[in-house]
Design a protein around this motif. Sequence first.
Motif, PDB file in Angstrom:
ATOM      1  N   SER A  70       0.716   1.831   7.932  1.00 39.44           N
ATOM      2  CA  SER A  70       2.045   1.470   7.439  1.00 39.44           C
ATOM      3  C   SER A  70       1.948   1.178   5.937  1.00 39.44           C
ATOM      4  N   LEU A  71       3.090   1.139   5.278  1.00 34.92           N
ATOM      5  CA  LEU A  71       3.108   0.856   3.850  1.00 34.92           C
ATOM      6  C   LEU A  71       2.497  -0.516   3.535  1.00 34.92           C
ATOM      7  N   PRO A  72       2.852  -1.587   4.261  1.00 35.67           N
ATOM      8  CA  PRO A  72       2.204  -2.875   3.970  1.00 35.67           C
ATOM      9  C   PRO A  72       0.687  -2.835   4.132  1.00 35.67           C
ATOM     10  N   GLU A  73       0.189  -2.074   5.110  1.00 32.83           N
ATOM     11  CA  GLU A  73      -1.260  -1.950   5.293  1.00 32.83           C
ATOM     12  C   GLU A  73      -1.890  -1.228   4.104  1.00 32.83           C
ATOM     13  N   LEU A  74      -1.235  -0.170   3.628  1.00 35.80           N
ATOM     14  CA  LEU A  74      -1.743   0.548   2.455  1.00 35.80           C
ATOM     15  C   LEU A  74      -1.751  -0.359   1.229  1.00 35.80           C
ATOM     16  N   LEU A  75      -0.696  -1.133   1.077  1.00 35.83           N
ATOM     17  CA  LEU A  75      -0.615  -2.040  -0.070  1.00 35.83           C
ATOM     18  C   LEU A  75      -1.758  -3.056  -0.032  1.00 35.83           C
ATOM     19  N   MET A  76      -1.975  -3.641   1.132  1.00 31.95           N
ATOM     20  CA  MET A  76      -3.036  -4.645   1.264  1.00 31.95           C
ATOM     21  C   MET A  76      -4.414  -4.022   1.063  1.00 31.95           C
ATOM     22  N   ALA A  77      -4.638  -2.850   1.641  1.00 29.16           N
ATOM     23  CA  ALA A  77      -5.941  -2.194   1.544  1.00 29.16           C
ATOM     24  C   ALA A  77      -6.298  -1.836   0.106  1.00 29.16           C
ATOM     25  N   ASN A  78      -5.291  -1.615  -0.718  1.00 31.01           N
ATOM     26  CA  ASN A  78      -5.523  -1.229  -2.113  1.00 31.01           C
ATOM     27  C   ASN A  78      -5.380  -2.384  -3.083  1.00 31.01           C
ATOM     28  N   GLY A  79      -5.121  -3.588  -2.564  1.00 31.85           N
ATOM     29  CA  GLY A  79      -4.986  -4.741  -3.437  1.00 31.85           C
ATOM     30  C   GLY A  79      -3.766  -4.667  -4.326  1.00 31.85           C
ATOM     31  N   TYR A  80      -2.775  -3.908  -3.903  1.00 26.80           N
ATOM     32  CA  TYR A  80      -1.549  -3.737  -4.694  1.00 26.80           C
ATOM     33  C   TYR A  80      -0.702  -4.995  -4.554  1.00 26.80           C
ATOM     34  N   ARG A  81      -0.361  -5.596  -5.664  1.00 22.65           N
ATOM     35  CA  ARG A  81       0.464  -6.799  -5.664  1.00 22.65           C
ATOM     36  C   ARG A  81       1.875  -6.430  -6.082  1.00 22.65           C
ATOM     37  N   TYR A  82       2.824  -6.727  -5.226  1.00 24.41           N
ATOM     38  CA  TYR A  82       4.186  -6.294  -5.523  1.00 24.41           C
ATOM     39  C   TYR A  82       5.213  -7.416  -5.603  1.00 24.41           C
ATOM     40  N   CYS A  83       4.923  -8.604  -5.205  1.00 26.42           N
ATOM     41  CA  CYS A  83       5.761  -9.802  -5.417  1.00 26.42           C
ATOM     42  C   CYS A  83       7.260  -9.548  -5.308  1.00 26.42           C
ATOM     43  N   ASN A  84       7.695  -9.001  -4.198  1.00 24.62           N
ATOM     44  CA  ASN A  84       9.123  -8.748  -3.939  1.00 24.62           C
ATOM     45  C   ASN A  84       9.791  -7.846  -4.971  1.00 24.62           C
TER      46      ASN A  84
ATOM     47  N   PRO B 277      10.150  -3.651  -6.429  1.00 27.48           N
ATOM     48  CA  PRO B 277      10.000  -2.289  -5.899  1.00 27.48           C
ATOM     49  C   PRO B 277       8.552  -1.809  -6.037  1.00 27.48           C
ATOM     50  N   VAL B 278       8.100  -1.058  -5.052  1.00 26.01           N
ATOM     51  CA  VAL B 278       6.733  -0.535  -5.052  1.00 26.01           C
ATOM     52  C   VAL B 278       6.708   0.777  -5.831  1.00 26.01           C
ATOM     53  N   ASP B 279       5.804   0.875  -6.780  1.00 29.92           N
ATOM     54  CA  ASP B 279       5.617   2.102  -7.548  1.00 29.92           C
ATOM     55  C   ASP B 279       4.737   3.024  -6.700  1.00 29.92           C
ATOM     56  N   MET B 280       5.372   3.938  -5.979  1.00 29.66           N
ATOM     57  CA  MET B 280       4.641   4.797  -5.042  1.00 29.66           C
ATOM     58  C   MET B 280       3.653   5.718  -5.753  1.00 29.66           C
ATOM     59  N   ALA B 281       3.972   6.136  -6.974  1.00 29.31           N
ATOM     60  CA  ALA B 281       3.048   6.983  -7.727  1.00 29.31           C
ATOM     61  C   ALA B 281       1.769   6.203  -8.039  1.00 29.31           C
ATOM     62  N   GLU B 282       1.928   4.949  -8.457  1.00 29.64           N
ATOM     63  CA  GLU B 282       0.765   4.113  -8.742  1.00 29.64           C
ATOM     64  C   GLU B 282      -0.044   3.851  -7.478  1.00 29.64           C
ATOM     65  N   LEU B 283       0.646   3.566  -6.386  1.00 31.44           N
ATOM     66  CA  LEU B 283      -0.036   3.337  -5.114  1.00 31.44           C
ATOM     67  C   LEU B 283      -0.833   4.570  -4.699  1.00 31.44           C
ATOM     68  N   MET B 284      -0.236   5.745  -4.827  1.00 32.65           N
ATOM     69  CA  MET B 284      -0.933   6.986  -4.449  1.00 32.65           C
ATOM     70  C   MET B 284      -2.142   7.216  -5.339  1.00 32.65           C
ATOM     71  N   SER B 285      -2.006   6.948  -6.621  1.00 28.39           N
ATOM     72  CA  SER B 285      -3.151   7.085  -7.528  1.00 28.39           C
ATOM     73  C   SER B 285      -4.274   6.136  -7.126  1.00 28.39           C
ATOM     74  N   GLN B 286      -3.912   4.914  -6.716  1.00 25.94           N
ATOM     75  CA  GLN B 286      -4.922   3.961  -6.266  1.00 25.94           C
ATOM     76  C   GLN B 286      -5.602   4.437  -4.988  1.00 25.94           C
ATOM     77  N   VAL B 287      -4.828   4.973  -4.056  1.00 25.55           N
ATOM     78  CA  VAL B 287      -5.404   5.493  -2.806  1.00 25.55           C
ATOM     79  C   VAL B 287      -6.376   6.627  -3.120  1.00 25.55           C
ATOM     80  N   LEU B 288      -5.978   7.538  -4.001  1.00 22.56           N
ATOM     81  CA  LEU B 288      -6.865   8.644  -4.376  1.00 22.56           C
ATOM     82  C   LEU B 288      -8.151   8.110  -4.999  1.00 22.56           C
ATOM     83  N   GLY B 289      -8.020   7.100  -5.850  1.00 22.24           N
ATOM     84  CA  GLY B 289      -9.190   6.495  -6.474  1.00 22.24           C
ATOM     85  C   GLY B 289     -10.114   5.858  -5.451  1.00 22.24           C
ATOM     86  N   LYS B 290      -9.536   5.181  -4.461  1.00 18.87           N
ATOM     87  CA  LYS B 290     -10.346   4.552  -3.402  1.00 18.87           C
ATOM     88  C   LYS B 290     -11.091   5.605  -2.586  1.00 18.87           C
ATOM     89  N   LEU B 291     -10.523   6.803  -2.527  1.00 19.59           N
ATOM     90  CA  LEU B 291     -11.183   7.898  -1.812  1.00 19.59           C
ATOM     91  C   LEU B 291     -12.246   8.572  -2.680  1.00 19.59           C
TER      92      LEU B 291
END
Length: 95
Positions: free
Chosen positions: A37-51, A53-67
């Motif tokens: 789920s999106l919250p699981e992806l956010l937590m797994a990548n250490g993405y801090r969003y503090c209520n 909007p989530v920058d999905m491009a940044e999140l995807m870049s972080q996921v790619l980096g983690k891979l």
Amino acid sequence: MNISNQEQKRIRLKQFLKILSEDPSLLQQTGQTETRSLPELLMANGYRYCNEPVDMAELMSQVLGKLGLTPCSAQMMEFIMNGGTVDDFMNTAKS
């Protein structure tokens, strides 16, 4: 008629999402693990969003980096918009 830059981005994103929805490499296949789920992806990548909007491009870049991949989400989007699949992108980025 003059289309704003924001409108052009919105149209391009809509096209990208349509292409993703039709990507055969994203179909759930037998034996694959359950998607996160999106919250699981956010937590797994250490993405801090503090209520905010989530920058999905940044999140995807972080996921790619983690891979262990160096391309960013913009490069992935460009690859897919030019006819590639997510699997092709992942395999190309690993080499």
